[in-house]
Design an enzyme around this catalytic site. Structure first.
Site, PDB file in Angstrom:
ATOM      1  N   TYR A   1      -5.036 -16.069  17.497  1.00  0.00           N
ATOM      2  CA  TYR A   1      -6.399 -15.878  16.945  1.00  0.00           C
ATOM      3  C   TYR A   1      -7.457 -16.750  17.610  1.00  0.00           C
ATOM      4  O   TYR A   1      -7.146 -17.594  18.409  1.00  0.00           O
ATOM      5  CB  TYR A   1      -6.414 -15.933  15.423  1.00  0.00           C
ATOM      6  CG  TYR A   1      -6.010 -17.168  14.659  1.00  0.00           C
ATOM      7  CD1 TYR A   1      -5.881 -18.420  15.234  1.00  0.00           C
ATOM      8  CD2 TYR A   1      -5.783 -17.060  13.277  1.00  0.00           C
ATOM      9  CE1 TYR A   1      -5.537 -19.524  14.456  1.00  0.00           C
ATOM     10  CE2 TYR A   1      -5.438 -18.163  12.510  1.00  0.00           C
ATOM     11  CZ  TYR A   1      -5.320 -19.388  13.110  1.00  0.00           C
ATOM     12  OH  TYR A   1      -4.986 -20.463  12.345  1.00  0.00           O
ATOM     13  N   GLU A   2      -8.695 -16.423  17.321  1.00  0.00           N
ATOM     14  CA  GLU A   2      -9.848 -17.034  18.025  1.00  0.00           C
ATOM     15  C   GLU A   2      -9.769 -16.819  19.530  1.00  0.00           C
ATOM     16  O   GLU A   2     -10.180 -17.676  20.314  1.00  0.00           O
ATOM     17  CB  GLU A   2      -9.966 -18.534  17.722  1.00  0.00           C
ATOM     18  CG  GLU A   2      -9.946 -18.931  16.265  1.00  0.00           C
ATOM     19  CD  GLU A   2     -10.931 -18.181  15.401  1.00  0.00           C
ATOM     20  OE1 GLU A   2     -11.886 -17.618  15.943  1.00  0.00           O
ATOM     21  OE2 GLU A   2     -10.728 -18.130  14.173  1.00  0.00           O
TER      22      GLU A   2
END
Lengths: 592, 592
Positions: free
Chosen positions: A434-435
């Site tokens: 994620y990110e």
């Protein structure tokens, strides 16, 4: 149940012996003396150990449940979160104008490590809230700031980031969520967002969604994206909560880990939203959150590794199995503890040398952020901007590997859920994704950050390494074990950069095919530099008759391990990079 | 739902183009012509795709449940298992005297790959049964053979291995389970065993437990261990089932993966058992199972990687995200497929080049086993005995890494359970642990196998590499891309071996501290050799006007990738090894 004890001594070593924070010329840093940070970290560590860590397995086992539109978080999560927010921990580095404590980011980062190690899933609720705080603080109107920031600082309200849609993750240009302007200046937001961490839950009075959407008629692709505040409950003029907004959680995802955090499908059905900053400039505001989040995710990587390591050590000291080949160490017992075995040592040293190096790297990165935000230092901003993908990508790849190693120490007991070692690995796994998945971090590093501002920042990094080597060339205690390997690794990094310059212009794939290897090569050089600096600091402390001799000696030995056994990876990454695009790109798509 | 298609073409390439099995002088190999193996593998592949693969996620989601002493396996598992056993697949390489089909082990291994890829948890039931078959076949009495083998071959009864106890895993000398001799020649077995895969379930009429226990009064430690047959239901003289034996499943473990297989705590409360082979010589019999199981586990490592890879490719071809930096490949669509991106290619090529290399390695290993068991070739036995820890340790470490890479291609969709990518990683994780954790494999390799028979087998391996290099030195198409890197990697391996010889005698830790690195270094050289052999075979096929040109070209390009981008790891492992014991052993136990 897994144990966790905050590494306050090591954090203090990094802050004071290595980074010497209270002597840095950064506004607010003069307050950060050792007594002060120790006291804060002790308190933070107690909460981590006594409140957050005991709920980690609970969160994993119970998960979050959606019932009639309401998400129930695991037992005890709300009470623990209340305790954290009432203690003022969530606003540690926030603006005092909105109720924050105005401390440097580096201190909040050190505190954050302990809370993330203890319970990553729980800490995501305040973590995402902090991201929303930062975006509104940097880009919101005065009215938006006064309406939302105090509640986000105190975490009475929590925040989210709404980027991903079913058909688009990294490629935000594809997003379809619409924002239709209304006569009163607000917008009607319509669309579906997925993978929204903390999207819906029972931990706070209100949830402030920051949502990327397109205003019809705007430019195509990422240039037409705007950022909106979309509250779960409307906020009345007096600050009280009004009607429920037209948004809902459609589903909670079943995930590999971080079960204690609710990952939601969020449906916006003409929900009322408020533009943050300028129309079509949402990406810039989003990156305020994103860059902060990426460093936070890098921290998650090594923080999970730290927690897993502590448990691996405990098991290796306790579990009796086999005998030391050089002679029994526990002759009166039925067998020796695992820790006598060289391969168990190698495993633990890999973890320890990574985690401590990563801690120094992230804390140093945090001082760069402070130097910029508190001291206006643009060079520091350039450097941390270069380092952000390395912190995110390298530390999460290696952090996950490290949790796998910790799990391995337990043998079969590591595979069953009872001991909690599987959870560290399953939770840490998300940080690689994620990110911005780590491949995207590598692309950001090689395709954008390296050449940013004419390559100024990467040159500054090399200059830093060079200066360190030069300043310490007479230091015989550092020479063979630290300076020489660092010099070699740095040469490998420069050679890789040179390869990209010479080949990337003709064929961008020649650079991009080596991007992940470059990110790892860069990460190793950073950790090598951190270890050389830490070794120097430890040697100085020993010379000055530092109290805890064995702590400093252990530090130096751990650094030696990193330099001898981890840093040689740089030459492998260089060879891979120099093999170029051809091996990577040779196949037709249908030949896979 | 994840897809799976058996790589029958590649298996045939390995068997016929590379290994040329039907020309080998091994009894029974003359039957293995391409038409025959293709037909078998096609059929096996259909079962894998249509019957086993669709149950993989079901097994993961439903798991196994213990209710009133009975274990329920996931829906559809029994029916699928019935279909497999009724098709005669479980006895493919078993002795015709007991109902087996008498095929070579290499063919059973190729078939096994497809079934393990499709559903690892389900395939463990016949896999463990095969281990029990082998142990009884090699060490049992005639009566035991005639009583148990036919039922184990047909899998009407299944088998287990009972080694681990709560306080002892690897260190079997510590085990406490007791076997008390009875007047009728049987024994009463009392004790608790843990982590017993397929220990209790509803898939077969009877379960034949092979249990390690100590006969009171025997020698201390591993020299006092005996092996017993302990059936779940007693077997009457006419072969019918009698009373329930005094054993029960106390608990099913909650695990990270392989949920479809029941991992049991087994309690033996004076259960009737029958000695297999000689008293106190149980370890030898156990190693018959264990060595077979270790190769099977190495196969699980790459078989999971293969299944995960296939799904990663499908997603990379399908998912539209971003644009090819060298020009749009899907200009009419909103974005290009993931597969255009160099870092996605790198990721997929890592997986593909590993998996195909591993397949060749395991199939070659299987021919060594056949050469020994069918042809009495003791050198082949020595070589596979050396290779067993490499196959088990290297292929499962790398296989797990490969599943993580496959998961990474999916981004956030890889982390949620819906797409099945998490399961491949969670299932593959156990292979690094069971049948001897990989650190134990490394210890076995460096501490035992290297020096076995005066180092004869490792010298034979080097000789093999040398001969290959010499025989092909005039082959310009192989030289730069295959022979040179193989030569370099082999030199690194020899240098590592030399380091151990020079330093390991003085200090065993100097060798053991490098054991895992040596295992990986060895594994890379093996895969490098496999790739050089495969490239040669593919070049020959192209020269001979082989039908599927693009298959052979793809094979060569994939091999080039391995040599250019994976094999450089050998120099890193060598550097680590040559840093010796000091960095690894420097800390006092309490300094961790």
């Amino acid at each position: 149940m897994p144990i966790y004890n905050a590494p306050t001594k090591d954090l203090d070593f990094v802050l004071h012996d290595m980074l010497k924070v209270s002597h840095k010329d950064i506004p607010g840093y003069d307050e950060l003396d050792r007594d002060f940070t120790s006291a804060i970290l002790e308190e933070a560590g107690k909460i981590a150990r006594d409140v957050l860590a005991p709920l980690n397995v609970v969160g994993d086992t119970q998960g979050c449940h959606l019932e009639n539109g309401v998400v129930r978080t695991p037992e005890g999560f709300k009470e623990a979160f209340d305790l954290v927010r009432e203690g003022g921990w969530t606003g540690l580095d926030c603006d005092p104008e909105y109720g924050g404590q105005g401390m440097p980011y580096v201190l909040a980062t050190a505190v954050g490590e302990t809370h993330v190690s203890a319970n990553m899933a729980l800490n995501m609720y305040p973590g995402l809230t902090h991201g929303a705080y930062s975006a509104i603080h940097a880009h919101g109107s005065e009215e938006q700031k006064s309406t939302y920031l105090p509640k986000l600082v105190s975490c009475e309200w929590t925040g989210t980031m709404n980027l991903t849609e079913p058909h688009c993750g990294t490629d935000l240009g594809l997003l379809r969520t619409k924002a239709e302007p209304q006569d009163d200046g607000s917008y009607k937001i319509t669309g579906q967002k997925i993978f929204i961490s903390a999207g819906e839950h029972d931990m706070s009075d209100n949830i402030i969604h920051l949502v990327l959407a397109k205003i019809p008629g705007g430019p195509e692709g990422v240039k037409g994206i705007s950022l909106f505040i979309v509250p779960k409950f409307m906020v009345n003029e007096d600050g009280s909560l009004g009607n429920r907004n037209a948004l809902s959680c459609g589903k909670i995802e079943e995930k590999m880990g971080i079960h204690g955090n609710s990952t939601c499908v969020m449906n916006y059905d003409g929900a009322t939203g408020y533009l943050v900053g300028d129309a079509h400039k949402g990406l810039r505001a989003m990156f305020t959150m994103m860059n902060e989040a990426r460093i936070g995710v890098g921290l998650q990587g090594y923080a999970q590794a730290e927690a897993a390591y502590q448990n691996a050590v405990a098991y290796a000291l306790d579990r009796l199995q086999g005998r030391d080949v050089t002679g029994a160490k526990n002759p009166d017992g039925p067998a020796d503890p695992l820790i006598v075995h060289p391969d168990i040592r190698r495993n633990l040293m890999d973890q320890k040398s990574f985690t401590e190096g990563a801690r120094a790297f992230v804390m140093w990165g945090a001082t760069l952020i402070d130097a910029h935000t508190r001291g206006g230092d643009d060079d520091a901003h350039g450097l941390i901007s270069l380092m952000t993908p390395v912190i995110k990508g390298f530390l999460t790849d290696k952090g996950f590997e490290s949790t796998i190693q910790a799990q391995q120490v337990y043998g079969g007991h590591g595979y069953i859920e009872e001991w909690g070692m599987s959870q560290f690995a399953r939770d840490a796994r998300i940080a690689m994704i994620y990110e911005g998945a780590n491949g995207v971090q590598a692309l950001d590093l090689v395709g954008r950050k390296l050449a940013q501002d004419g390559g100024k920042h990467v040159m500054a990094f090399f200059e830093m390494v060079k200066s360190f080597l030069k300043d310490n060339e007479g230091n015989a205690a550092l020479k063979a074990d630290f300076l020489d390997p660092l010099k070699q690794a740095s040469k490998d990094l420069q050679a890789a950069g040179m390869y990209f310059m010479q080949n990337g212009m003709k064929n961008p794939n020649a650079a991009l095919a080596g991007s992940t290897d470059f990110m790892h090569l860069f990460g190793h050089v950073c950790l090598g530099l951190m270890w050389a600096q830490m070794a120097k600091a430890a040697l100085e402390a020993l010379e000055n008759g530092g109290e805890d001799k064995s702590f400093y000696e252990t530090k130096i030995a751990t650094g030696r391990y990193y330099m001898a056994r981890q840093l040689p990876a740089t030459s492998m990454h260089l060879k891979r990079i120099e093999s170029g695009a051809d091996p990577v790109m040779a196949l037709a798509a249908e030949a896979f």
